[in-house]
Design an enzyme around this catalytic site. Structure first.
Site, short mmCIF file in Angstrom:
data_model
loop_
_atom_site.label_atom_id
_atom_site.label_comp_id
_atom_site.label_asym_id
_atom_site.label_seq_id
_atom_site.Cartn_x
_atom_site.Cartn_y
_atom_site.Cartn_z
N ARG A 176 65.80 -34.05 67.82
CA ARG A 176 66.60 -32.83 68.02
C ARG A 176 66.58 -31.93 66.79
O ARG A 176 67.58 -31.30 66.43
CB ARG A 176 68.06 -33.18 68.38
N CYS A 226 74.39 -32.52 76.59
CA CYS A 226 74.90 -33.51 75.65
C CYS A 226 75.51 -32.82 74.44
O CYS A 226 74.88 -31.96 73.83
CB CYS A 226 73.79 -34.47 75.23
N GLU A 320 75.33 -31.80 68.72
CA GLU A 320 73.99 -31.41 69.16
C GLU A 320 74.04 -29.94 69.60
O GLU A 320 73.09 -29.19 69.44
CB GLU A 320 73.59 -32.29 70.35
#
Ligand code: EPU
Length: 328
Positions: A176, A226, A320
């Protein structure tokens, strides 16, 4: 946040005829919340995107480029600057190379590539938002990560105003993570290299992925996907040092990555509610706006979740989702 001056607003209005004042960001985010952007513009070409960015720079005002609105949390106070939606959506396929501008919807790229008989990007049908956003955050799901298919990224580097074509190796992709999260750029597009395959097989994989996502994730609800990154660890000694380390599924130990959703679930937080904000009953890493929710309550909820996971496991979860308008 310093309010924009009348001169700055007039300058932007003069340079960008399509600009809208006080646009509610709740209309443009999957979370369905967020206050107004002082200025808002949709850039429907890469040149338009660059013009919008350069206009903000010339006016001396903050700007934020976003794609699908699927991975951002905008403050209730909104954004005192120019919000630019990347809607540059040209895409072409030549042999096994897929060239797209940054505003193309990732799931659309996955579908078109599969229809063209290319394989290796089927998993991305499960990634919300645009391909530019996917490159920025090295999006991934069901075993795939965009870093595995990106050949080059076309981006405007803000530090010196140059337009660059970065080969994959220069993009510093990680879990990520990418160069673009650390050095300010505007992502304009990318080229993917896929494998020649079979359309029927690729479409079957695509449909399976969609079905698995629907079964596991609360897709019908307003959320930013998420909320937290999963927790990566280097070796089992790091796991042994955790405050609680029993019952960790073998798959996670082997992958050296604990699912944040699983941690939230283990901490008994599924269904936890604050105002109109709720931790999903279906997947612990999804925080849901049940209707009329406030960004402030999302922040309160993520703080509570982080504290609980820190106290129970000794793990500090990281966001995130990108926060916008919080004085960053
Ligand atoms: N699990 C639970 N309870 C929960 C959530 C998960 O027990 O509340 C268990 C699952 O049963 C499974 C394991 O945890 O055994 C892993 O769960 P899952 O397959 O849902 O994957 P994840 O690690 O939680 C990651 C990505 C998702 C992506 C899925 C599917 C991150 C932060 N999340 O989730 O990405 O869709 O894999 O591949 O990397 C996103 O980035 O927005 C996102 C949703």
């Amino acid at each position: 946040m310093t309010p924009l001056s009348d001169e700055q607003i007039a300058f932007v209005q003069g340079a960008l005829p399509g600009v809208i004042l006080h646009e509610a960001m709740s209309k443009h985010t999957n979370f369905r919340l967020g206050g107004p952007a002082a200025l808002y513009v949709v850039a429907s070409s890469s040149d338009g995107l660059l013009t919008a960015v350069q206009t903000a720079l010339q006016a001396g005002i903050p700007f934020y480029v976003f794609g699908g609105g699927s991975n951002i949390l905008v403050s209730d106070d909104g954004y005192e600057g120019l919000m630019i939606q990347a809607a540059n959506r040209e895409m072409s396929i030549h042999e096994n190379r897929v060239k797209c501008e940054s505003g193309v919807i990732t799931a659309f790229v996955a579908r078109k590539s599969a229809e063209a008989g290319l394989s290796g990007f089927e998993w991305a049908v499960g990634v919300p938002g645009t391909i530019g956003g996917a490159v920025y955050g090295n999006a991934g799901c069901f075993g795939g990560e965009i870093k595995d298919v990106v050949a080059t990224v076309d981006a405007y580097r803000l530090s010196d105003g140059s337009r660059m074509e970065y080969p994959n190796a220069a993009c510093a992709f990680g879990y990520r993570d990418s160069l673009f999260k650390h050095e300010p750029h505007v992502i304009l597009g990318c080229t993917l290299t896929l494998q020649p395959g079979d359309t029927d097989a690729a479409m079957r994989t695509l449909n399976e992925i969609n079905a698995r996502r629907k079964a596991k994730q609360p897709l019908a609800e307003a959320s930013a996907g998420c909320m937290f990154k999963n927790f990566d660890f280097r070796d089992e000694s790091e796991l042994k040092a955790l405050r609680r380390n029993s019952d960790i599924p073998r798959g996670m130990i082997e992958a050296k990555r604990l699912s944040a959703g699983w941690l939230v679930d283990q901490a008994g937080l599924l269904g936890k509610t604050m105002g109109n904000i709720k931790v999903s009953d279906k997947h612990g890493n999804f925080i849901i706006n049940t209707g009329g929710g406030r960004a402030q309550d999302v922040i309160a909820m993520t703080s509570l979740v982080k504290m609980k996971i820190r106290d129970e496991f000794g793990i500090m979860l990281e966001d995130e989702v990108q926060l916008v308008g919080f004085g960053e």
